[in-house]
Motif scaffolding. Sequence first.
Motif, PDB file in Angstrom:
ATOM      1  N   ASN A 138     -19.450   3.117  35.531  1.00 48.71           N
ATOM      2  CA  ASN A 138     -18.886   3.302  34.179  1.00 48.71           C
ATOM      3  C   ASN A 138     -19.801   4.090  33.248  1.00 48.71           C
ATOM      4  OD1 ASN A 138     -16.593   1.663  34.853  1.00 48.71           O
ATOM      5  ND2 ASN A 138     -17.878  -0.128  34.606  1.00 48.71           N
ATOM      6  N   GLN A 165      -9.139  -9.192  23.384  1.00 46.03           N
ATOM      7  CA  GLN A 165      -9.119  -8.900  24.827  1.00 46.03           C
ATOM      8  C   GLN A 165      -8.269  -7.668  25.126  1.00 46.03           C
ATOM      9  OE1 GLN A 165      -7.914 -11.876  23.630  1.00 46.03           O
ATOM     10  NE2 GLN A 165      -9.043 -13.559  24.545  1.00 46.03           N
ATOM     11  N   ARG A 175     -23.945   3.450  29.990  1.00 43.27           N
ATOM     12  CA  ARG A 175     -22.721   2.965  30.625  1.00 43.27           C
ATOM     13  C   ARG A 175     -22.046   1.943  29.705  1.00 43.27           C
ATOM     14  NH1 ARG A 175     -23.072  -1.794  33.027  1.00 43.27           N
ATOM     15  NH2 ARG A 175     -21.585  -1.166  34.613  1.00 43.27           N
ATOM     16  N   THR A 176     -20.771   1.724  29.910  1.00 44.01           N
ATOM     17  CA  THR A 176     -20.126   0.692  29.110  1.00 44.01           C
ATOM     18  C   THR A 176     -20.497  -0.671  29.693  1.00 44.01           C
ATOM     19  OG1 THR A 176     -18.127   0.824  30.447  1.00 44.01           O
ATOM     20  CG2 THR A 176     -18.145   2.109  28.427  1.00 44.01           C
ATOM     21  N   ALA A 177     -20.534  -1.668  28.830  1.00 48.51           N
ATOM     22  CA  ALA A 177     -20.819  -3.033  29.262  1.00 48.51           C
ATOM     23  C   ALA A 177     -19.962  -3.966  28.418  1.00 48.51           C
ATOM     24  CB  ALA A 177     -22.292  -3.361  29.077  1.00 48.51           C
ATOM     25  N   PHE A 178     -19.908  -5.205  28.805  1.00 50.60           N
ATOM     26  CA  PHE A 178     -19.062  -6.178  28.101  1.00 50.60           C
ATOM     27  C   PHE A 178     -17.652  -5.605  27.925  1.00 50.60           C
ATOM     28  CE2 PHE A 178     -23.393  -7.343  27.124  1.00 50.60           C
ATOM     29  CZ  PHE A 178     -23.383  -8.702  27.399  1.00 50.60           C
ATOM     30  N   THR A 179     -17.109  -5.148  29.038  1.00 50.83           N
ATOM     31  CA  THR A 179     -15.775  -4.532  29.048  1.00 50.83           C
ATOM     32  C   THR A 179     -15.507  -3.721  27.777  1.00 50.83           C
ATOM     33  OG1 THR A 179     -14.996  -6.766  28.562  1.00 50.83           O
ATOM     34  CG2 THR A 179     -14.450  -5.890  30.711  1.00 50.83           C
ATOM     35  N   PRO A 185     -20.555   0.236  19.804  1.00 46.23           N
ATOM     36  CA  PRO A 185     -19.784   1.444  19.515  1.00 46.23           C
ATOM     37  C   PRO A 185     -19.904   1.805  18.034  1.00 46.23           C
ATOM     38  CG  PRO A 185     -18.422  -0.216  20.611  1.00 46.23           C
ATOM     39  CD  PRO A 185     -19.730  -0.873  20.280  1.00 46.23           C
ATOM     40  N   GLU A 221     -26.203  -0.838  23.004  1.00 44.70           N
ATOM     41  CA  GLU A 221     -25.733  -0.176  21.781  1.00 44.70           C
ATOM     42  C   GLU A 221     -24.328  -0.662  21.494  1.00 44.70           C
ATOM     43  OE1 GLU A 221     -25.821   4.064  22.379  1.00 44.70           O
ATOM     44  OE2 GLU A 221     -27.978   4.017  22.812  1.00 44.70           O
ATOM     45  N   LYS A 269     -16.948  -3.446  25.011  1.00 48.89           N
ATOM     46  CA  LYS A 269     -17.308  -3.906  23.670  1.00 48.89           C
ATOM     47  C   LYS A 269     -18.685  -3.374  23.294  1.00 48.89           C
ATOM     48  CE  LYS A 269     -14.616  -8.199  23.979  1.00 48.89           C
ATOM     49  NZ  LYS A 269     -14.740  -9.646  24.199  1.00 48.89           N
ATOM     50  N   ALA A 270     -19.433  -2.848  24.264  1.00 52.86           N
ATOM     51  CA  ALA A 270     -20.772  -2.328  23.979  1.00 52.86           C
ATOM     52  C   ALA A 270     -21.173  -1.324  25.052  1.00 52.86           C
ATOM     53  CB  ALA A 270     -21.784  -3.478  23.943  1.00 52.86           C
ATOM     54  N   PHE A 271     -22.340  -0.722  24.860  1.00 53.61           N
ATOM     55  CA  PHE A 271     -22.915   0.169  25.859  1.00 53.61           C
ATOM     56  C   PHE A 271     -24.255  -0.380  26.292  1.00 53.61           C
ATOM     57  CE2 PHE A 271     -20.312   2.892  23.110  1.00 53.61           C
ATOM     58  CZ  PHE A 271     -19.488   3.475  24.060  1.00 53.61           C
ATOM     59  N   GLN A 302      -8.858  -6.378  28.786  1.00 53.02           N
ATOM     60  CA  GLN A 302     -10.126  -6.837  29.333  1.00 53.02           C
ATOM     61  C   GLN A 302      -9.962  -7.426  30.735  1.00 53.02           C
ATOM     62  OE1 GLN A 302     -12.025  -9.630  26.752  1.00 53.02           O
ATOM     63  NE2 GLN A 302     -14.012  -9.362  27.714  1.00 53.02           N
ATOM     64  N   THR A 303      -8.876  -8.161  30.961  1.00 56.55           N
ATOM     65  CA  THR A 303      -8.663  -8.754  32.274  1.00 56.55           C
ATOM     66  C   THR A 303      -7.589  -8.006  33.058  1.00 56.55           C
ATOM     67  OG1 THR A 303      -7.151 -10.348  31.284  1.00 56.55           O
ATOM     68  CG2 THR A 303      -9.417 -11.055  31.583  1.00 56.55           C
ATOM     69  N   ILE A 357     -17.002  -9.685  33.542  1.00 51.96           N
ATOM     70  CA  ILE A 357     -16.670  -9.086  32.253  1.00 51.96           C
ATOM     71  C   ILE A 357     -17.888  -8.932  31.348  1.00 51.96           C
ATOM     72  CG2 ILE A 357     -14.255  -9.797  32.325  1.00 51.96           C
ATOM     73  CD1 ILE A 357     -15.015 -11.931  30.224  1.00 51.96           C
ATOM     74  N   ASP A 358     -19.087  -9.314  31.818  1.00 59.17           N
ATOM     75  CA  ASP A 358     -20.260  -9.069  30.974  1.00 59.17           C
ATOM     76  C   ASP A 358     -20.915  -7.743  31.360  1.00 59.17           C
ATOM     77  OD1 ASP A 358     -21.117 -10.121  33.396  1.00 59.17           O
ATOM     78  OD2 ASP A 358     -22.564 -11.505  32.531  1.00 59.17           O
ATOM     79  N   TYR A 359     -21.539  -7.730  32.532  1.00 56.95           N
ATOM     80  CA  TYR A 359     -22.200  -6.499  32.950  1.00 56.95           C
ATOM     81  C   TYR A 359     -21.162  -5.502  33.462  1.00 56.95           C
ATOM     82  CZ  TYR A 359     -25.660  -3.427  34.972  1.00 56.95           C
ATOM     83  OH  TYR A 359     -26.412  -2.324  35.264  1.00 56.95           O
ATOM     84  N   ASN A 360     -20.021  -6.023  33.835  1.00 57.14           N
ATOM     85  CA  ASN A 360     -18.943  -5.290  34.507  1.00 57.14           C
ATOM     86  C   ASN A 360     -19.383  -4.110  35.352  1.00 57.14           C
ATOM     87  OD1 ASN A 360     -18.574  -4.396  31.445  1.00 57.14           O
ATOM     88  ND2 ASN A 360     -17.326  -2.951  32.535  1.00 57.14           N
TER      89      ASN A 360
END
Lengths: 322, 248
Positions: free
Chosen positions: A115, A269, A130-134, B220, B218, A136-138, A249-250, B118-121
């Motif tokens: 990602n 979500q 990369r994206t993380a926390f589906t 968004p 970071e 919600k963050a990077f 998210q799911t 769903i955390d590190y995904n």
Amino acid sequence: MSVLVYIESENGKFKKASYEAASYAKGVADQLGTTVTAISINANDNASLGNYGVSKVLNVANDKLAKFNAEAYADAIAQAAKNEDAKVVVIGQTANDKYIAPILAVDLEAGYASNVVELPSSTAPFQVKRTAFTNKAFNVTNISTDVKVIGVSKNAYGLVENNTEASIEDFAPTLADGDFTVNVESVDKAKDKVTIADAEIVVSGGRGLKGPENWGMIEDLAETLGAATACSKPVSDMGWRPHSEHVGQTGKPVASNLYIAVGISGAIQHLAGINASKTKVVINNDPEAPFFKAADYGIVGDAFEVLPKLTEKLKEFKANNA
Amino acid sequence: MKILVCISHVPDTTSKINFTDGDTKFDTNGVQFVINPNDEFGLTRAMWFKEKQGASVDVVNVGGAETEPTLRKALAIGADNAIRVNTEAKDGFQVAKELAKVAKDGNYDLVIAGRESIDYNGGMVPGMMAKILGANFVNTCVSLEVDGDKATAIREIDGGKETLTASLPLVIGGQKGLVEESDLKIPNMRGIMMARKKPLNVVEPSNAEAFTSSEKFEKPAPKGDVKLVSEDNLDELINLLHNEAKVI
Ligand SMILES: Cc1cc2nc3c(=O)[nH]c(=O)nc-3n(C[C@H](O)[C@H](O)[C@H](O)COP(=O)(O)OP(=O)(O)OC[C@H]3O[C@@H](n4cnc5c(N)ncnc54)[C@H](O)[C@@H]3O)c2cc1C
Ligand SMILES: Nc1ncnc2c1ncn2[C@@H]1O[C@H](COP(=O)(O)O)[C@@H](O)[C@H]1O
């Protein structure tokens, strides 16, 4: 040493996401002062990869690979990476890419970042975002191994044209029987329907549409725009629409250019799964719906009135701009 | 059949995501942790194998003591034993290596993990584990049947489904579809009481190496305000989408 990129094809053809992976690989190769080698499997249009900066294509033509097989594909890509002495291997993030990449990373004893949304911010140490926390963050991730595998997200880096003459070489990986122990028995794929994964535009409906019998409006709008259809989780849980349309998210992630949400409240979500889309439009009769905080454009109104009107207007627009 | 279900311990989907220590650590303040949703579908499918086919079901997590309530919840749902590999989860590779060792030592026939946490995904642990074990692997698995040592699985592909067969040992990356949302079990009082007496074995890690590390997080960039368009002026919306956003 070169940057190797795996280029996915379907029925011999490349898709936009494949050219995006090539564009990204060219970006990394420029940073490292090297060139891009691509590997494609049973593809027809290898020369087109030159348009996105690929200098050499390893063309694998092998009937045993006619059906997708993650283990065998990973094996072929790993052999190409070793032959080319590639230190960076780029792959997309389609369903098949995500199936192959972890196997490939073990094959190459490589650190893998999935990602990924930008070019490396530094190549020594090697750092990617990369994206993380589906979504919600990077996360900025360091990869410490000699060889690195990078999974580049769809619609993040985009297409970058770069006119290069691509030489095409045949490449025949040695495949073992052990590569073929998971067998595809059948594939069930809707023809001529835009998939959420490939779509530039997604039209999505929520519980505000009241029932499955009202989805004609969503399909009309989607068809007018050449868009894929999607839905919120409760809509698929209630069986109004198939699970494959559940986004969030799911559910499936959406990274389209345009996401139109109709009768969807905008739960955290739901938003997590779709906020990688570039432009978001919400149509909802409740001005307090949280989706208005996440959207770029909004219409406060009744979907049952707005949708048919909007579809008509878009048909006119399309006719005038064809 | 011996089944191992890999349980990732993740923030509840409603959690606000914030960071501390100069954006290097996830802020767990006020955050509820749950079984990763993809793993919950897998665990419920494992309970089906237990009830219908007499399978045994163990659950495993790689993590510190703080993950034990999540493992207890899995026991309350009906798993027989829990295993915690006592080390901080650093990256997908390290976790996959630790899990592969547990799977190998315990001689499991079927390892059920989730498509992604769903955390590190990362979406990487199940595939890596399978490759390390030399086991068969099916990702984005939405249906699984086992007959003897033969498994039939359905995998979601972009725009459709694919039916696959493979023999055990098998690792899957599972998701919704393995069971329906309505099949998910909320632990009842009896389950919770029984879970207290079930074994939760803490095993020491093999100190597998991580290949990646987190530099920082970071958030968004904040979004600008929504532009509202009147429903009587849909031409304006089309104009904005065409000329401003350039998406149609
Ligand atoms: C663990 C977990 C995971 C989840 N994962 C996901 C996920 O991946 N994806 C997801 O979508 N959800 C997910 N959810 C569910 C999420 O919390 C919300 O319940 C869900 O997104 C709400 O769906 P909705 O917006 O369609 O329905 P509602 O919240 O009921 O919203 C309906 C909206 O329609 C509007 N409306 C009503 N009538 C009209 C009309 N005539 N015209 C226009 N608008 C109208 C209403 O104002 C309202 O805003 C998850 C929940 C949990 C607990
Ligand atoms: N620390 C962990 N302990 C146990 N299982 C894990 C752990 N991390 C990931 N997994 C499993 O691997 C799946 C995919 O995780 P990931 O590769 O991190 O997206 C999860 O759904 C879990 O089944």
